[in-house]
Design a protein around this motif. Sequence first.
Motif, PDB file in Angstrom:
ATOM      1  N   ARG A 197       0.825  -1.209   0.000  1.00 53.38           N
ATOM      2  CA  ARG A 197       0.000   0.000   0.000  1.00 53.38           C
ATOM      3  C   ARG A 197       0.860   1.260   0.000  1.00 53.38           C
ATOM      4  N   GLY A 198       1.959   1.234   0.752  1.00 51.99           N
ATOM      5  CA  GLY A 198       2.811   2.413   0.813  1.00 51.99           C
ATOM      6  C   GLY A 198       3.353   2.806  -0.546  1.00 51.99           C
ATOM      7  N   ASP A 199       3.752   1.812  -1.342  1.00 52.05           N
ATOM      8  CA  ASP A 199       4.254   2.101  -2.682  1.00 52.05           C
ATOM      9  C   ASP A 199       3.132   2.575  -3.601  1.00 52.05           C
ATOM     10  N   LEU A 200       1.935   2.030  -3.411  1.00 52.67           N
ATOM     11  CA  LEU A 200       0.806   2.425  -4.251  1.00 52.67           C
ATOM     12  C   LEU A 200       0.348   3.850  -3.961  1.00 52.67           C
ATOM     13  N   GLU A 201       0.727   4.377  -2.806  1.00 53.71           N
ATOM     14  CA  GLU A 201       0.375   5.758  -2.452  1.00 53.71           C
ATOM     15  C   GLU A 201       1.475   6.746  -2.811  1.00 53.71           C
ATOM     16  N   ASP A 202       2.577   6.237  -3.373  1.00 51.82           N
ATOM     17  CA  ASP A 202       3.707   7.089  -3.761  1.00 51.82           C
ATOM     18  C   ASP A 202       3.523   7.514  -5.217  1.00 51.82           C
ATOM     19  N   GLU A 203       2.978   8.715  -5.421  1.00 49.89           N
ATOM     20  CA  GLU A 203       2.671   9.178  -6.770  1.00 49.89           C
ATOM     21  C   GLU A 203       3.918   9.304  -7.636  1.00 49.89           C
TER      22      GLU A 203
END
Length: 268
Positions: A197-203
């Motif tokens: 999730r953390g990577d998916l929130e990194d635009e």
Amino acid sequence: MPLRELQYPTQPYSKVNRKKDRADYTLETIHRIVNSCPILHVSFQPPDSPFPAILPMIGQMGSFARPSADLGDVLDLYLHGYVSSRLMNLNRTSTSPEGLPVTIAASHVDGLVLSLTPNSHSYNYRSAVLFGHAQLVTDAAEKLYAMELITNGVVPGRWAGSRVPPNAAEMQSTSVLRVRIAAGSAKVRSGGPNDDRGDLEDEALLGRVWTGVVPVYTVMGEPVAGEYNRVGEVPGYLEDWRRETNKEAEEFAREAVAREGTSKKAAE
């Protein structure tokens, strides 16, 4: 076809421990993976070696007692090889009434799954492992059945499309093993990338790293005539099989990308 899907018994040595959601113990799934795999890897323990041996071999699932049985039925695995190969000789000297213990692995890669981070990369794949006991086939009719089964497993219809039956010298130089299966399991991964999730929130990361799946499938090329071939055209059974196999392989690999349920992290 059985009224319900038959499964192999789950044994401590055959149970899938990692990514249990990818496990499948049904006979049809496992047998289909094995029969569609061009090379099987057969492992056994030579008594004179500190290391297990593993050999690439050709084989097919089938039933001599019930030739019309389908992939969802209880089947044996037939393997063929040279009469004096190490595996065949070990079977001749085996004192076990069950036969020589063997493990057989079959694997297909259906896609390269490219994620945001190296640790989340994976494959779409189908793999199966069988555990059983191998015995030499001594009955002439069963041996001929197995040789036809294996030949048609390479190219359907090839047995009838070649010089058959094999002559006495060919039969004598070839041995066939029948493996009675004690247990088996399959493991299948399909779908697309699955990142934290953390990577998916990194635009910034999402805008910099391409993610997706590269479908992987085998393509049967145009047949090339042999040096002494005198047949003008490629046989219809061969050309039809080649076209259909290529079409099905590409469709399966592409459909695996959209298939849900097993796209969780890197393949184990």
